[in-house]
Design a protein around this motif. Structure first.
Motif, PDB file in Angstrom:
ATOM      1  N   ILE A  47     -27.663  52.882  18.556  1.00  0.00           N
ATOM      2  CA  ILE A  47     -27.174  52.741  19.514  1.00  0.00           C
ATOM      3  C   ILE A  47     -26.441  51.226  19.164  1.00  0.00           C
ATOM      4  O   ILE A  47     -25.241  50.994  19.713  1.00  0.00           O
ATOM      5  N   GLU A  51     -22.474  50.195  20.254  1.00  0.00           N
ATOM      6  CA  GLU A  51     -21.600  49.586  20.587  1.00  0.00           C
ATOM      7  C   GLU A  51     -20.848  49.049  20.288  1.00  0.00           C
ATOM      8  O   GLU A  51     -19.162  48.461  20.468  1.00  0.00           O
ATOM      9  N   TYR A  79     -17.645  54.479  34.055  1.00  0.00           N
ATOM     10  CA  TYR A  79     -19.523  53.632  32.942  1.00  0.00           C
ATOM     11  C   TYR A  79     -18.558  51.960  33.212  1.00  0.00           C
ATOM     12  O   TYR A  79     -19.734  51.287  33.447  1.00  0.00           O
ATOM     13  N   PHE A 218     -35.346  48.457  24.066  1.00  0.00           N
ATOM     14  CA  PHE A 218     -34.315  48.684  24.917  1.00  0.00           C
ATOM     15  C   PHE A 218     -33.824  46.704  25.463  1.00  0.00           C
ATOM     16  O   PHE A 218     -32.831  46.528  25.260  1.00  0.00           O
ATOM     17  N   GLY A 224     -26.519  49.055  25.596  1.00  0.00           N
ATOM     18  CA  GLY A 224     -25.850  49.939  26.558  1.00  0.00           C
ATOM     19  C   GLY A 224     -25.145  48.977  28.061  1.00  0.00           C
ATOM     20  O   GLY A 224     -24.992  49.893  28.789  1.00  0.00           O
ATOM     21  N   LEU A 383     -29.713  50.240  31.163  1.00  0.00           N
ATOM     22  CA  LEU A 383     -29.846  50.416  30.062  1.00  0.00           C
ATOM     23  C   LEU A 383     -30.136  50.970  29.616  1.00  0.00           C
ATOM     24  O   LEU A 383     -29.354  51.580  27.939  1.00  0.00           O
ATOM     25  N   GLY A 386     -26.943  53.801  30.705  1.00  0.00           N
ATOM     26  CA  GLY A 386     -25.682  53.270  29.509  1.00  0.00           C
ATOM     27  C   GLY A 386     -25.662  53.324  27.686  1.00  0.00           C
ATOM     28  O   GLY A 386     -24.903  53.686  26.991  1.00  0.00           O
ATOM     29  N   SER A 387     -26.990  53.149  27.158  1.00  0.00           N
ATOM     30  CA  SER A 387     -27.486  53.146  25.678  1.00  0.00           C
ATOM     31  C   SER A 387     -27.330  54.747  25.508  1.00  0.00           C
ATOM     32  O   SER A 387     -26.353  55.044  24.254  1.00  0.00           O
ATOM     33  N   TYR A 390     -22.891  55.084  25.575  1.00  0.00           N
ATOM     34  CA  TYR A 390     -23.001  54.582  24.452  1.00  0.00           C
ATOM     35  C   TYR A 390     -22.838  55.684  23.293  1.00  0.00           C
ATOM     36  O   TYR A 390     -21.730  56.431  22.315  1.00  0.00           O
ATOM     37  N   VAL A 433     -34.128  58.803  24.371  1.00  0.00           N
ATOM     38  CA  VAL A 433     -33.493  57.145  25.776  1.00  0.00           C
ATOM     39  C   VAL A 433     -33.523  58.250  26.753  1.00  0.00           C
ATOM     40  O   VAL A 433     -34.374  57.591  28.157  1.00  0.00           O
TER      41      VAL A 433
END
Length: 447
Positions: A47, A51, A79, A218, A224, A383, A386-387, A390, A433
């Motif tokens: 991840i 990013e 997002y 995380f 994220g 977190l 958002g991860s 991505y 996740v």
């Protein structure tokens, strides 16, 4: 190297030096550490690369990176609002805890804990939490210092000062760890921390330990919310991103593991429970330093190290917030910083007041407060979700897509991204996740 140290500075923070030791102590020592390391590799690293790739390909912060790369007609860019909110929410409580580090640093340096037993130190910490003015002053100092560094610019301020702090932090780690390991009786602490014991794992329950390890992976990497992607946007095309991300994870993990080498031998040497929870840092360890020869010196160095770790993340997230706002509003960074400093200060006040004036607000039951409420939105929502954004953006044809992601990740020299992981990243990692997201809610609302 500058990119690696600055990105590591963002990742390295209270998750490493405050949260990791007490969670490791709570969940059985070395057994937890092994599981945590596995999830850093199979969950955190891919991840992080995603990013970095989105940031470098777009040359933008999260405010506009999805707009730049998404297929026409898709809504990935929405997002941005969640990511920006995540950065603000994180700083709403992170500045307060960082202020505690500054308070403990100068109190330790002037001998403010000398002669106090565990109860006396606990009362001193309680007095800090009960004093909104004292906490506000230290929180404000963190905000001013963080934005002051960002005011100097990316290279002259953020990169130069973060690199200096990181070098000092790594040096302090080694000195403090050696001192702890030489304490009488430290062998028991080293054994607990470094020798896996499956009985400890079964004692706490495999599922609980696994979930704690996932959540720590995380939290410690700040995944994220685009706080790492912004530094990807600053890096050139000469290096492949996998190798760069590996270095960041290695440095982040080194700091976490060395923090354990400082804390666990000291705890066992002085008969302290290493699973003492969040109070381990603010009540237990000052008591340990009081018992050491030259304890004031070692305690001052320890909280200097803690302050560097906290401030490196504050500076990195402030830089991300500044970049997002300047891109969205089209203003210069120096014209934006004063207003943002005021906003962050005001948004941080509920956390400060949550320990005293607003202590009656207990959203998750007795003992909880504003900090827990804010942390819940970041750690249990933004977190992991958002991860997931991505990840899916980089691996599915509905987003930027696998081919574009691989092309960006493998541009330059160095370690190539393992392409055979495509199936895992597309179908298995998203489920992991989602499990973390659902389990986070269950652990709070279905106790």
């Amino acid at each position: 190297m500058g990119f690696i140290l600055v990105s590591a500075g963002c990742a390295i923070g209270l998750g490493n030096v405050w949260r990791f030791p007490y969670i490791t102590g709570k969940f059985g020592g070395a057994s937890f550490v092994l599981i945590y390391l596995v999830f850093l590799a199979i969950l955190g690293l891919p991840i992080m690369i995603a990013e970095f790739a989105v940031g470098r390909a777009s040359k933008r912060s999260v405010a506009l990176s999805f707009d730049e790369l998404e297929p026409k007609g898709t809504k990935w860019h929405l997002y941005k609002y969640g990511a920006i909110a995540g950065n603000f929410l994180l700083m709403m409580f992170y500045t307060t805890i960082s202020g505690w580090m500054i308070y403990y640093l100068w109190q330790m340096a002037i001998g403010g804990f000398d002669g106090l037993d565990a109860a006396g130190i606990g009362q001193k910490f309680g007095a800090l939490l009960a004093d909104p003015v004292l906490m506000t002053v230290h929180m404000l100092a963190v905000v001013v210092m963080g934005f002051g560094v960002c005011w100097l610019g990316v290279q002259a301020g953020v990169e130069r000062i973060t690199k200096s702090m990181m070098v000092c932090l790594l040096g302090l780690l080694i000195v403090l760890a050696v001192n702890s390991m030489l304490l009488p009786g430290s062998e028991a602490g080293l054994s607990y921390y470094l020798m896996p014991n499956m009985d400890n794992l079964m004692k706490y329950g495999v599922s609980e330990v696994v979930f704690a390890a996932m959540g720590q992976a995380f939290f410690t990497l700040s995944l994220g919310i685009g706080s790492l992607a912004i530094f990807g946007s600053y890096i050139g095309k000469s290096k492949r991103l996998t190798g760069e991300a590996v270095w960041v994870v290695v440095l982040d993990t080194f700091v976490a593991l060395m923090s354990g080498l400082i804390i666990f031998p000291a705890c066992f040497s002085f008969g302290i429970d290493p699973g003492g929870g969040p109070s381990l840092l603010f009540i237990t360890l000052p008591n340990v330093f009081n018992s050491m020869a030259g304890g004031r010196i070692w305690g001052t160095l320890f909280f200097l190290f803690m302050s560097f770790a906290a401030m490196s993340t504050v500076i990195a997230v402030f830089e991300n917030i500044i970049s997002c706002v300047t891109e969205l509003m089209g203003r210069g960074r120096r014209g934006t910083i004063p207003g943002l400093a005021v906003i962050i200060f005001l948004l941080s006040m509920p956390c400060v007041l949550g320990f005293n004036v607003w202590s009656g607000f207990q959203p998750f039951g007795p003992g909880s407060g504003v900090l827990d409420f804010e942390d819940f939105f970041v750690s249990s929502n933004l977190l992991p979700l958002g991860s997931l954004v991505y990840l899916l953006f980089c691996v599915t044809r509905y987003g930027w897509g696998w081919d574009n992601f691989i092309r960006e990740a493998d541009t330059g020299r160095g370690m190539a991204f393992p392409k055979w992981l495509r199936l895992y990243l597309t179908y298995i990692l998203p489920l992991i996740v989602l499990y973390i997201f659902v389990k986070g809610y269950m652990s709070i609302f279905l106790k």
